[in-house]
Design an enzyme around this catalytic site. Structure first.
Site, PDB file in Angstrom:
ATOM      1  N   GLY A 246      44.858  50.319  42.242  1.00 36.40           N
ATOM      2  CA  GLY A 246      45.698  49.408  41.461  1.00 36.40           C
ATOM      3  C   GLY A 246      45.033  48.059  41.255  1.00 36.40           C
ATOM      4  N   SER A 247      45.862  47.018  41.199  1.00 40.97           N
ATOM      5  CA  SER A 247      45.415  45.727  40.665  1.00 40.97           C
ATOM      6  C   SER A 247      44.345  44.992  41.456  1.00 40.97           C
ATOM      7  CB  SER A 247      46.618  44.802  40.504  1.00 40.97           C
ATOM      8  OG  SER A 247      47.478  45.329  39.536  1.00 40.97           O
ATOM      9  N   VAL A 248      44.113  45.340  42.725  1.00 39.34           N
ATOM     10  CA  VAL A 248      43.020  44.640  43.424  1.00 39.34           C
ATOM     11  C   VAL A 248      41.709  44.869  42.663  1.00 39.34           C
ATOM     12  CG1 VAL A 248      44.041  44.624  45.732  1.00 39.34           C
ATOM     13  CG2 VAL A 248      42.637  46.542  45.036  1.00 39.34           C
ATOM     14  N   MET A 249      41.649  45.969  41.933  1.00 38.32           N
ATOM     15  CA  MET A 249      40.435  46.288  41.170  1.00 38.32           C
ATOM     16  C   MET A 249      40.162  45.279  40.058  1.00 38.32           C
ATOM     17  SD  MET A 249      37.995  48.336  41.431  1.00 38.32           S
ATOM     18  CE  MET A 249      38.196  50.002  42.043  1.00 38.32           C
ATOM     19  N   LYS A 250      41.168  44.520  39.663  1.00 45.04           N
ATOM     20  CA  LYS A 250      40.949  43.505  38.614  1.00 45.04           C
ATOM     21  C   LYS A 250      39.942  42.450  39.066  1.00 45.04           C
ATOM     22  CE  LYS A 250      45.435  44.301  36.587  1.00 45.04           C
ATOM     23  NZ  LYS A 250      46.851  44.067  36.816  1.00 45.04           N
TER      24      LYS A 250
END
Length: 425
Positions: free
Chosen positions: A139-143
């Protein structure tokens, strides 16, 4: 036959693994360092005489291992993980604490746990090490990684804007923001702080597949880190040109879906941002002591994922993200950089309708990071967002870690640096 005994019970079970009745290591470092730890029995024939003292014949003593993990730190991490699972009604979870400059793992815990002393009585599924062997969509940690790639490749600067219409179609798949909102003109810092899927997908398409996946490989996704723990999985990141890859993946990968990572891969990748852009190989054995002396682990650079400038810019943006959007992750006296993730859970027939994985990765002090901490809670029931589950868990834990590790608060540290710089004592 001598038997391995674990006086600490289940403490650190996933790191240690276990030894079976045959003396074979299973899982953890017991499995990885089987040859070093076991030594060799000599096959010498010893004449049996009642008058002579019988010496036990050993060809080679097993080695001793010295770990990077501190027992009291590990205990503290396990206690916080247990408390978080109860508080947030999560079924399982993991926490990793790492030194970003060396790759040394300072603590590593997962629930549910097992006791290595009772390995013969334990459900085999518990031996599976979720920290290095279980994959999930982050999820968003990959941003953080998508943004670092976009900055480093010169695709964007922190001031670059895009028009957020609330949806973007790539390869026949439409991505929406988590709040289903359209945010209009948005700059890169706001994109990260508000965790906008449409923005992440947009900058990924600006980079294009070649640049995007080149950076994702530099950060170590899709292959094992090489940690010295048994059974590490490489994760899953289909690349353009392979039969598994679809055009829509560049958009969904940008915000951490349709690819799979291990917790260890995720913290390793982010720790490069806390280490001037250098991706370090994670490790848990500091030294091996055998008959030839002491062999110390030399910190190993796996790649330069991004430039030091990009890493510094990302840290600044991640500090803003925490201050604006995740006050729950703040630690009094310290500047925290970090990012939450709230990921859908892929199941046989698509994503689970309600359950999520909440995560948070933070590093501190932001201007001179000493630790990176990864927190992941699976299927928490208390709140549907990582900011309300994993982030407060991070903050509670980090408050104790800075004391245990002797990391002074920002003002004390900066005062000391200033007095040292002025020739003061």
């Amino acid at each position: 036959l001598p038997r391995r005994f674990y006086p600490q019970g289940s403490l650190m079970c996933h790191v240690l693994g276990f030894v079976d009745f045959e003396g074979k290591g299973g899982g953890g470092i017991e499995g990885y360092y089987q040859n070093e730890l076991a030594g060799e029995a000599a096959s010498a024939s010893v004449p049996i005489s009642p008058l002579r003292e019988q010496k036990m014949v050993i060809a080679r003593e097993g080695a001793d291992l010295v770990l990077t993990i501190d027992r009291s730190l590990q205990y503290t991490v396990e206690r916080h993980l247990k408390e978080a699972l109860v508080e947030h009604g999560a079924v399982s979870g993991s926490i990793i604490v790492m030194n970003p400059h060396t790759g040394a793992i300072l603590a590593m815990a997962a629930e549910p746990w097992f006791s290595a002393n009772d390995f013969y009585d334990t459900d085999k599924s518990l031996f599976y090490n979720p920290l290095v062997s279980a994959v999930y969509e982050p999820g968003s940690v990959m941003k953080l990684i998508t943004m670092a790639a976009a900055l480093d490749s010169g695709t964007v600067t922190p001031q670059t804007t895009y028009n957020d219409t609330g949806a973007i179609e790539v390869g026949g798949h439409v991505s929406y923001n988590w709040d289903r909102g359209a945010h209009g003109t948005v700059d890169m810092t706001t994109l990260l702080a508000q965790s906008l899927n449409v923005g992440a997908a947009t900058i990924a398409t600006w980079m294009g597949p070649t640049t995007f996946y080149d950076y994702f490989q530099r950060f170590g996704f899709g292959r094992p880190t090489g940690i010295d723990i048994f059974g590490e999985e490489p994760g899953l990141m289909p690349l353009p040109g392979s039969s598994d890859w679809q055009e829509s993946f560049i958009a969904t990968n940008a915000y951490g879906q349709a690819l799979a990572v291990t917790p260890l891969q995720m913290i390793s990748a982010v720790s490069a941002l806390a280490n001037n852009g250098y991706l370090m190989q994670p490790y848990v054995v500091e030294e091996v002591r055998d008959e030839n002396g002491v062999h110390r682990h030399q910190p190993t650079v796996l790649s330069q994922a991004v430039s030091p400038q990009t890493a510094a810019t990302m840290t600044t943006m991640a500090v803003t993200a925490v201050q604006q959007e995740v006050p729950e992750a703040q630690v009094e006296g310290y500047t925290v950089a970090g990012k939450t993730g709230t990921a859908q859970i892929a199941e046989a027939f698509g994503y689970h309708p309600t359950d999520i994985i909440g995560s948070f990765i933070g590093w501190l002090p932001a201007d001179d990071p000493q630790i990176v901490v990864f927190v992941k809670l699976d299927r928490p029931q208390s709140a549907p967002w990582g900011s309300m589950t994993a982030a407060p868990t991070f903050a509670k834990l980090a408050k104790e870690l800075v004391v245990l590790l002797g990391i002074p608060p920002d003002d004390v540290r900066l005062d000391l640096q200033a007095s040292a710089g002025n020739g003061g004592g």
